[in-house]
Write an enzyme that holds these catalytic residues in place. Structure first.
Site, mmCIF file in Angstrom:
data_model
loop_
_atom_site.group_PDB
_atom_site.id
_atom_site.type_symbol
_atom_site.label_atom_id
_atom_site.label_comp_id
_atom_site.label_asym_id
_atom_site.label_seq_id
_atom_site.Cartn_x
_atom_site.Cartn_y
_atom_site.Cartn_z
ATOM 1 N N HIS A 46 0.914 -1.120 0.099
ATOM 2 C CA HIS A 46 -0.035 -0.010 0.095
ATOM 3 C C HIS A 46 0.718 1.315 -0.048
ATOM 4 O O HIS A 46 0.646 2.177 -0.750
ATOM 5 C CB HIS A 46 -0.752 -0.014 1.234
ATOM 6 C CG HIS A 46 -1.666 0.998 1.192
ATOM 7 N ND1 HIS A 46 -2.624 1.215 2.294
ATOM 8 C CD2 HIS A 46 -2.361 1.970 0.269
ATOM 9 C CE1 HIS A 46 -3.523 2.375 2.191
ATOM 10 N NE2 HIS A 46 -3.235 2.633 0.769
ATOM 11 N N GLU A 75 -4.277 7.111 6.901
ATOM 12 C CA GLU A 75 -5.392 6.381 6.175
ATOM 13 C C GLU A 75 -5.866 5.013 6.815
ATOM 14 O O GLU A 75 -7.088 4.936 7.035
ATOM 15 C CB GLU A 75 -4.815 6.240 4.808
ATOM 16 C CG GLU A 75 -6.123 5.728 3.913
ATOM 17 C CD GLU A 75 -5.428 5.138 2.415
ATOM 18 O OE1 GLU A 75 -6.267 4.403 1.803
ATOM 19 O OE2 GLU A 75 -4.614 5.670 2.022
ATOM 20 N N GLU A 112 2.494 1.685 -3.477
ATOM 21 C CA GLU A 112 1.326 2.355 -4.444
ATOM 22 C C GLU A 112 1.608 3.693 -4.302
ATOM 23 O O GLU A 112 1.471 4.398 -5.319
ATOM 24 C CB GLU A 112 0.025 1.690 -4.138
ATOM 25 C CG GLU A 112 -1.030 2.259 -4.813
ATOM 26 C CD GLU A 112 -2.311 2.556 -4.044
ATOM 27 O OE1 GLU A 112 -2.803 3.551 -4.169
ATOM 28 O OE2 GLU A 112 -2.825 1.546 -3.375
ATOM 29 N N HIS A 113 1.431 4.174 -2.991
ATOM 30 C CA HIS A 113 1.475 5.806 -2.993
ATOM 31 C C HIS A 113 2.839 6.398 -3.409
ATOM 32 O O HIS A 113 2.839 7.265 -4.006
ATOM 33 C CB HIS A 113 1.260 6.140 -1.618
ATOM 34 C CG HIS A 113 -0.058 5.903 -1.123
ATOM 35 N ND1 HIS A 113 -0.877 7.133 -0.460
ATOM 36 C CD2 HIS A 113 -1.011 4.876 -0.918
ATOM 37 C CE1 HIS A 113 -2.071 6.762 -0.192
ATOM 38 N NE2 HIS A 113 -2.236 5.533 -0.286
#
Length: 812
Positions: A103, A204, A106-107
């Site tokens: 994750h 998040e 991905e960012h």
């Protein structure tokens, strides 16, 4: 950029209607499907070898499978006469801890690359592109980067940005601090303020797990698949994220974001050769083949069922504070690469849980033991081995054993009685509708649909041949009338890999979470030297300065005016009337479907009733109508239509801020042969809805209240914007009443008695093929005569309502 498990695949609205200028190689003399059929297995194209060419008539496309010779990268092209072309690249990402490395990666890859080093190139492309979609997703075992556009030059530009981002990202340490996690002074400019955890993904995921539904779903997956990658949190468990290092992130990229671990997918009417040439030259030619070693092994099968329990925070928005328990039974099924078995189990799941005629709806929902099915319910094919889950949320703790017994008894009943033939036919009819339906996001839907199976080396082309699975399913039923009952016995009655997971609120849950986070923070801080603290302060200032600096986006590609057609293609429509009501007729290649839309005015609705309009819309097609009770109505809607929906509409006038149009929008679709049946259903809903079944209404209100409460955490920003805009315009005030927080504070008591106030049709639209338009117009005329007696001539209650329909077409 978002963290998503792709468990619910909805349609994406709001696509632009711009169309790019045609390039010389964007030939139109033959269709994209026909051109693709000319490829031959074994053919070499720009470093790729064609492996298979297959027509997929169900979806009006030609599939071309290829493999990259040098790296082994897999490629699937879906040639279809659709100008909204899509590209996606996905990598199998299988973390073995909960640090959230896929994750965070991905960012971080979206923070600049070798060719495009500016920060956030994706966001900078938004005003340099005519993209209809740009995003990235992290699932449990893969990461996907899709985009779509109707402009051929734009496609090449975006492809260049995407390829450079995923294969050649900068992966700067500063980007890792920003997107992943960091220790930083609470006030970055004051070294005397306490150190705290910061980071985009860190915060998040704290938000994600503040939602009890997401928390439960994560626990369920981790505990049902405890022996490999599904036992960890791919998005990142907040208190594990600070264990990830920058070096580990870079190593994960080197092994997982490699062409040998990649699957490319393109869709639309642009030529395949151009895509292959650019992908080869910009990226793949720079790599050698490796063994990424990312395969997911099968989950070892349990010899006996298991039970577990987790806790969560109390929900202050729960419809009943005394009933906040969740219980679900989850079963491990077969490998998702078995296409037909997956198709059968998906159908079986729908028969068991979907709609008021399903056994589990009758057994669990209608007795009002809980407020709704559990947040994880039905067939889930997003992991290597599929699962099926059934349970309840919003139930009392003392009902736990009762719910377990009901689930077991219901499975026994299904094995004994099976399913009605009419329900099976209704489900197969729904599949036929879905195959024929055209949508603006068709390419994106395809990419999502094949992602999980393809990720585990299943055959995506076989998955797309839906009619073959339907034919095989019908044959299996013909040969063995107990085919489905045998599957229920195999996968549910005799399945020992079964997890029963319960969840209950703990008043001290948030306090415990805060304490654990503080302990983690202190553990990190105590390991720091004075030099480390000084370094953290200086790096915090550097990051703040970088974030504040205007970025140079000149390296990014951009469209020129000459790349864009000067005019938007006009969709021809014919305006006429039916029963004195304006109708918009639009002839389109709808593959044998008819689409119907209509507006019902709310201008005469009393002020005190407008809060109840959204709930009215949600229940009016589910209460029964005419000679049909609600079960029969649901059955007929499934058999005869592609769905019938009613929703609120608030349309501001573009020329007067204080004027707006308020209405209820009716929408339905059906196969051409079922047009009379669809209009008869609408006629019965208009003329004789069954509004006196109080028990049915209680069930629907209970489920609606639970859905509203569950939706708050997903849509907090939308609620905030709606709330903030309520005082700016009268339309904003009505939008808040219809869809904002005001809906959370009201339970309806009288809305259904005012059905006649909300059924005056004043604008309609029909979309269908030219061959069917005349018949559709005749059927609409007949329908309008049947409901004509309902229209009432009244003056608007509020003076700022637009007296005549504003210039907004019904056709989307």
């Amino acid at each position: 950029v978002c963290f998503s498990a792709f468990k619910s695949k909805g349609h994406i609205e709001g696509f632009r209607n711009f169309k790019g200028q045609q390039h010389p190689w964007r030939l139109k003399s033959t269709s994209a499907r026909e051109r693709a059929l000319q490829y031959q297995p074994g053919q070499k194209i720009h470093g790729f070898t064609v492996k298979e060419v297959a027509a997929v008539p169900d979806l009006f496309l030609t599939a071309v499978k290829l493999t990259h010779d040098k790296t082994g990268a897999q490629y699937l092209h879906a040639a279809r006469d659709d100008s909204n072309n899509l590209f996606s690249v996905q990598f199998r990402t299988t973390p073995m801890d909960s640090t959230g490395v896929p994750h965070i990666l991905e960012h971080t890859v979206l923070c600049g690359s070798q060719k495009y080093p500016c920060r956030d190139p994706f966001f900078k492309m938004l005003n340099r592109s005519l993209s209809t979609f740009m995003n990235a997703f992290t699932a449990s075992d893969y990461t996907m980067y899709p985009f779509s556009t109707q402009n051929s030059t734009d496609f090449q530009n975006l492809l260049s940005v995407y390829l450079d981002a995923v294969f050649f990202p900068c992966l700067r340490e500063q980007d890792f601090w920003q997107e992943g996690w960091r220790l930083e002074n609470e006030n970055p400019t004051d070294p005397n303020t306490p150190l705290v955890f910061k980071g985009v993904v860190f915060n998040e995921m704290k938000g994600v797990f503040s939602d009890n539904e997401r928390l439960y779903a994560q626990h369920l997956q981790n505990k049902l698949y405890p022996d490999h990658t599904y036992s960890v949190v791919s998005g990142g468990e907040p208190l594990s994220i600070p264990d990830l290092t920058w070096e580990q992130l870079k190593q994960f990229h080197a092994t997982h974001y490699h062409p040998s671990n990649a699957r490319f997918f393109t869709y639309g009417d642009l030529p395949l050769e151009q895509h292959l040439k650019q992908i080869e030259e910009d990226a793949l030619s720079k790599f050698e083949r490796i063994n990424p070693n990312t395969e997911v092994p099968s989950q070892p099968y349990w010899t006996s069922p298991r039970e577990d329990h987790v806790t969560c925070s109390p929900d202050v928005l729960a419809p009943d504070p005394a009933r906040q328990n969740t219980l679900c039974v989850s079963y491990l099924l077969g490998d998702v690469t078995d296409t037909f078995e997956g198709f059968t189990l998906s159908l079986l799941s729908s028969l068991m849980i979907s709609g008021p005629n399903s056994p589990f709806y009758k057994a669990l929902i209608e007795p009002k033991i809980g407020t709704d099915f559990s947040s994880v319910v039905g067939y889930d094919g997003s992991t290597k081995e599929a699962s099926f889950s059934i349970g309840l949320q919003g139930m009392a703790e003392e009902d736990t054993e009762r719910v377990k017994q009901i689930i077991s008894t219901t499975i026994d009943d299904i094995i004994e009685k099976g399913f009605e033939e009419e329900r099976i036919e209704a489900l197969l009819h729904k599949i036929e509708i879905q195959m024929k339906h055209q949508s603006t996001s068709f390419g994106l839907s395809l990419a999502s649909y094949i992602a999980s199976l393809w990720n585990h080396d299943g055959d995506p082309v076989e998955l797309l041949q839906i009619s073959d699975s339907v034919a095989r399913f019908r044959q299996a039923l013909k040969e063995n009338p107990h085919f489905l009952q045998d599957k229920v016995k195999q996968y549910f009655k005799e399945n020992t890999h079964r997890l029963t997971l319960s969840m209950s609120p703990d008043e001290a849950y948030l306090e415990k979470q805060a304490k654990t986070e503080e302990e983690k923070l202190q553990e990190k801080i105590q390991a720091l030297t004075d030099s480390d603290r000084k370094d953290i302060y200086e790096k915090g200032l550097e990051l703040l300065a970088a974030q504040s600096k205007t970025q140079d986006a000149s390296s990014l590609p951009a469209l020129k005016v000459s790349d864009i057609e000067p005019t938007i293609p006009i969709t021809p429509v014919h305006i006429s009337t039916a029963g004195g009501v304006p109708v918009q007729y639009c002839e389109q290649p709808t593959n044998g479907l008819v689409y119907f839309r209509a507006m019902c005015s709310l201008n005469t609705l009393p002020e005190d009733l407008r809060l109840y309009v959204p709930l009215f819309c949600s229940v009016i097609t589910k209460m029964g109508c005419g000679p049909l009770d609600y079960r029969q109505q649901a059955q007929q809607m499934d058999l005869r239509t592609g769905g019938m929906s009613v929703s609120t509409q608030v349309i501001p006038d573009s020329t007067q801020l204080d004027a707006y149009e308020q209405a209820v929008l009716l929408f339905s679709s059906c196969l051409e042969r079922n047009l009379p049946h669809m209009f008869q259903l609408w006629s019965d809903i208009f003329n004789s809805p069954r509004l006196d079944d109080e028990e049915r209404l209680k069930v629907l209100v209970m489920m609606s209240a639970q859905e509203l409460a569950n939706g708050i955490s997903y849509s907090g920003h939308m609620y905030a914007m709606t709330r903030a805009g309520r005082h700016l315009t009268p339309a904003g005030d009505l939008q808040e009443a219809f869809g904002g927080m005001e809906q959370m504070d009201h339970v309806p008591g009288k809305l259904l008695a005012h059905h006649t106030e909300m059924r005056a049709l004043y604008r309609c639209a029909i979309n269908t093929t030219p061959q069917k338009m005349s018949d559709a117009a005749t059927q609409l005329e007949s329908f309008m005569k049947e409901v004509a007696g309902n229209r009432k001539e009244r003056k608007p209650i509020r003076s700022n309502i637009i007296e005549k329909p504003c210039n907004t077409p019904v056709l989307v």
